[in-house]
Design a protein around this motif. Structure first.
Motif, PDB file in Angstrom:
ATOM      1  N   UNK A  74       0.855  -1.196   0.000  1.00  0.00           N
ATOM      2  CA  UNK A  74       0.000   0.000   0.000  1.00  0.00           C
ATOM      3  C   UNK A  74       0.887   1.241   0.000  1.00  0.00           C
ATOM      4  N   UNK A  75       0.626   2.150  -0.920  1.00  0.00           N
ATOM      5  CA  UNK A  75       1.294   3.452  -0.935  1.00  0.00           C
ATOM      6  C   UNK A  75       0.247   4.525  -0.674  1.00  0.00           C
ATOM      7  N   UNK A  76       0.558   5.426   0.250  1.00  0.00           N
ATOM      8  CA  UNK A  76      -0.410   6.442   0.671  1.00  0.00           C
ATOM      9  C   UNK A  76       0.121   7.834   0.309  1.00  0.00           C
ATOM     10  N   UNK A  77      -0.701   8.620  -0.366  1.00  0.00           N
ATOM     11  CA  UNK A  77      -0.341   9.964  -0.804  1.00  0.00           C
ATOM     12  C   UNK A  77      -1.193  10.993  -0.063  1.00  0.00           C
ATOM     13  N   UNK A 120      -1.435  11.444  -5.966  1.00  0.00           N
ATOM     14  CA  UNK A 120      -1.464  10.011  -6.268  1.00  0.00           C
ATOM     15  C   UNK A 120      -1.723   9.770  -7.754  1.00  0.00           C
ATOM     16  N   UNK A 121      -2.647  10.525  -8.324  1.00  0.00           N
ATOM     17  CA  UNK A 121      -2.991  10.358  -9.738  1.00  0.00           C
ATOM     18  C   UNK A 121      -1.807  10.700 -10.641  1.00  0.00           C
ATOM     19  N   UNK A 122      -1.067  11.740 -10.286  1.00  0.00           N
ATOM     20  CA  UNK A 122       0.114  12.110 -11.064  1.00  0.00           C
ATOM     21  C   UNK A 122       1.142  10.984 -11.036  1.00  0.00           C
ATOM     22  N   UNK A 123       1.270  10.339  -9.891  1.00  0.00           N
ATOM     23  CA  UNK A 123       2.201   9.213  -9.769  1.00  0.00           C
ATOM     24  C   UNK A 123       1.810   8.074 -10.693  1.00  0.00           C
ATOM     25  N   UNK A 124       0.524   7.729 -10.690  1.00  0.00           N
ATOM     26  CA  UNK A 124       0.052   6.620 -11.536  1.00  0.00           C
ATOM     27  C   UNK A 124       0.191   6.983 -13.012  1.00  0.00           C
ATOM     28  N   UNK A 168     -12.680   7.776  -9.911  1.00  0.00           N
ATOM     29  CA  UNK A 168     -11.321   7.579  -9.393  1.00  0.00           C
ATOM     30  C   UNK A 168     -10.218   7.868 -10.412  1.00  0.00           C
ATOM     31  N   UNK A 169     -10.278   7.344 -11.659  1.00  0.00           N
ATOM     32  CA  UNK A 169      -9.146   7.549 -12.572  1.00  0.00           C
ATOM     33  C   UNK A 169      -9.191   8.841 -13.381  1.00  0.00           C
ATOM     34  N   UNK A 170     -10.182   9.702 -13.166  1.00  0.00           N
ATOM     35  CA  UNK A 170     -10.328  10.887 -14.024  1.00  0.00           C
ATOM     36  C   UNK A 170      -9.058  11.743 -14.022  1.00  0.00           C
ATOM     37  N   UNK A 215      -4.039  13.860 -16.619  1.00  0.00           N
ATOM     38  CA  UNK A 215      -2.589  14.040 -16.682  1.00  0.00           C
ATOM     39  C   UNK A 215      -2.006  13.378 -17.931  1.00  0.00           C
ATOM     40  N   UNK A 216      -2.542  12.238 -18.335  1.00  0.00           N
ATOM     41  CA  UNK A 216      -2.074  11.597 -19.573  1.00  0.00           C
ATOM     42  C   UNK A 216      -2.370  12.486 -20.777  1.00  0.00           C
TER      43      UNK A 216
END
Length: 639
Positions: A17-20, A26-30, A57-59, A64-65
């Protein structure tokens, strides 16, 4: 040593688990991880195969993409995508379809070849679905399998639409949606009855074959299911627990979604703590609730046997700790929510001076004021504070169509009885009936219908505020522009929303503000309205002295309540006051019996409010404090 400490902290967690700090980070990381994969594959002249998810969740990941594509030349020419799922039946051009979602948030803004996009087909005949599902699996295999699979998680614990009961080796197939899943989707469809009962989804077995699995979750609403998925036993009742069996999975969470994991919720069970006052208060209340004992009866053995030996040693003896926390809780209780005049206020939640305060109660919807703090509202008026209520939105999307018709029918009959010209009104009425008869799920109402529904809620809000003791010139209707779209999807907040709020605050110059802190509101309106107030106050505090001395209190009630350790002001209500609060809620007749968007709580709003207020009082009683009929709870926002 740091590694050993981390392993000890996370020993209840059965997967990485990684917590931001927040969803954006978190989204920028993914997004960066996906971009890195795409570029690595490009260098090797290979295809990058992505498994994609939909929902809120993924918006930010997709945004960012898109930015990386437009500003940093990230190409998607070598990308092949497979979406997790689609409702069935579902037309691809429907507003609720995942085809529409993916186009709106990603595909229409990047250079991915159309033939590389794969989404389950919601238009197939039932007979054609098995063959389509086998072909979907075959195509994934032909491209070498999924490099990364992005997942969200539903409150049932579903991943994709693999609902409770799904097998760990399941493949792509047609499934029946859980009732909770359909209730959560109800707002997008204009009511649960319009949500499809089925969906086509990748199976858990399909997901497991991905070389990397990233499950993302944001906000407090997901915290309880995240705890089950990460720390619970593997069970078909929570399909996400099957991910514990994968060596290639990582959960990416924000602080709120991770908040119930042991290392954050009860950290004393897994590590030594820095025992600040807030943590001591939380731990002592937790211990008392766990052992079902009043605070003043907790013993040293109780502390030692439940991970709190360090606290007992550093701050003991434990009886002194118990007394300290008991007194802290006692001092939150007040019958004077505006402050008690001519009293020592050093141990009280609110200031004694000024004795008569200017107060603004902000209500996101036209009924949140009385549902969440009706008793305190009435108490503030009775204690002669200068109370104003500001309804931030019209709430017009939450009125039944037949109620709108009923009110116009009344207007026609009234016009006839009074000898007024009613022809134009009858024309409007016939147009309304024709529209409603053909209205599609979630279709935007005509301006006339929106106006009628807004006026219904306005009239109810006036009746409720008058019942609480306000004069009409202290009742304000803001109609913030972000909300007034007629759609369930609202516009972004603009400076105009903030300026209208500043204008009201400058007019009243309050010493005390009450605002909704009920961020589990499924419509999202509460948190938007709160941030508007916050931005307005932050601007005012830079230039206006009164704003620097204004206190902001948060209330809850319609959707959740504060935990006992969080409460900073608890206003007790007598049985008569609780009854009066209920009557104030009853003034909102359009929300009575059956609300348009009730969430997953089947109780009426007055029942929720009454039960929560009684539960708060019982929580205090169980800890050994005075027994009250009910309590309304508040937390002070620190600027």
């Amino acid at each position: 040593m740091a590694r050993l400490n981390l392993l000890e902290e996370t020993r209840f967690e059965k997967l990485p688990v990684s917590v931001f700090d927040n969803p954006k980070t978190a989204s920028l990381n993914v997004a960066q991880r996906i971009a890195n994969l795409i570029r690595e594959k490009q260098e090797k002249k290979q295809k990058a195969v992505l498994g994609l998810a939909t929902g809120a969740t993924p918006i930010a990941v997709y945004a960012e993409l898109v930015r990386l594509h437009k500003e940093e030349n990230l190409s998607f020419n070598n990308v092949i995508t497979f979406n997790l799922d689609e409702y069935y039946p579902m037309q691809p051009d429907a507003a609720q379809s995942y085809v529409t979602f993916m186009k709106e948030h990603l595909f229409d803004h990047i250079d991915i070849p159309k033939e590389n996009i794969n989404i389950p087909d919601g238009t197939l005949s039932l007979e054609a679905i098995p063959a389509f599902c086998l072909d979907y699996e075959r195509k994934i295999g032909e491209h070498g399998g999924l490099d990364i699979q992005i997942l969200g998680i539903g409150r049932t614990g579903h991943i994709g639409f693999n609902e409770p009961g799904s097998a760990p080796n399941s493949g792509t197939r047609l499934v029946t949606l859980d009732d909770l899943t359909r209730r959560d989707a109800a707002r997008d469809f204009g009511g649960k009855s319009f949500v499809p009962a089925k969906a086509i989804t990748m199976g858990i077995g399909t997901i497991f074959k991905a070389r990397e699995i990233i499950l993302m979750a944001w906000n407090q609403k997901k915290a309880s299911i995240i705890k089950k998925a990460v720390e619970g036993e593997i069970s078909s009742e929570v399909p996400a627990t099957y991910l514990q069996l994968s060596d290639h999975v990582e959960f990416i969470l924000d602080k709120d979604a991770a908040s119930l994991l042991t290392r954050f919720d009860t950290p004393w069970l897994v590590k030594d703590c820095v025992w600040e006052d807030k943590l001591i208060r939380k731990a002592v209340i937790w211990l008392a609730n766990t052992l079902k004992k009043p605070i003043l009866k907790l013993t040293e053995d109780d502390y030692n046997n439940h991970g709190m030996a360090q606290l007992a040693i550093e701050r003991g003896p434990v009886y002194n700790i118990n007394i300290h926390i008991f007194n802290k809780l006692q001092h939150t209780i007040t019958g004077w929510p505006g402050g008690k005049p001519n009293a020592d206020d050093s141990q009280r939640p609110e200031r004694a001076e000024p004795a008569k305060k200017r107060v603004v109660i902000f209500s996101p919807h036209p009924d949140d004021d009385v549902i969440s703090m009706g008793g305190t509202f009435i108490r503030l008026v009775d204690q002669e504070h200068d109370v104003h209520v500001a309804y931030q939105t019209s709430g017009n999307t939450a009125v039944w169509d037949d109620d709108a018709l009923r009110f116009v029918e009344f207007s026609i009959d009234f016009a006839e009885k009074m000898g007024l010209d009613q022809k134009e009104l009858e024309n409007i009425y016939q147009n309304m009936r024709s529209f409603i008869a053909k209205k599609l799920p979630n279709q935007v109402d005509t301006p006339e219908i929106q106006s009628v529904k807004g006026l219904i809620r306005k009239g109810e809000a006036i009746a409720g505020a008058r019942y609480c003791g306000l004069e009409d010139d202290h009742i304000h209707f803001m109609a913030l522009p972000f909300y007034e779209t007629g759609k369930n999807k609202k516009n972004p907040v603009t400076d105009l929303d903030i300026e209208l709020t500043i204008e009201l605050l400058q007019k009243v110059k309050p010493e005390q503000i009450f605002a909704a802190g009920d961020f589990e509101d499924p419509h999202g309106t509460h948190i938007v309205c709160f941030h508007i107030i916050l931005e307005a106050m932050n601007r005012l505090r830079k230039t206006e002295e009164w704003a620097k001395d204004c206190w902001l209190w948060l209330y809850r009630g319609a959707w959740q309540e504060f935990d006992t350790h969080e409460i900073e002001m608890a206003v007790p209500l007598s049985p008569q006051e609780l009854l009066k609060k209920k009557y104030a809620i009853f003034k909102h007749q359009s929300q009575k019996d059956r609300a348009v968007f009730p969430g997953d709580d089947s109780r009426e709003f007055w029942e929720r409010a009454e039960d929560r207020n009684r539960e708060t009082a019982k929580a205090y009683d169980d800890l050994g404090l005075a027994e009250y009929e009910a309590m309304e709870a508040f937390v002070r926002w620190k600027f």
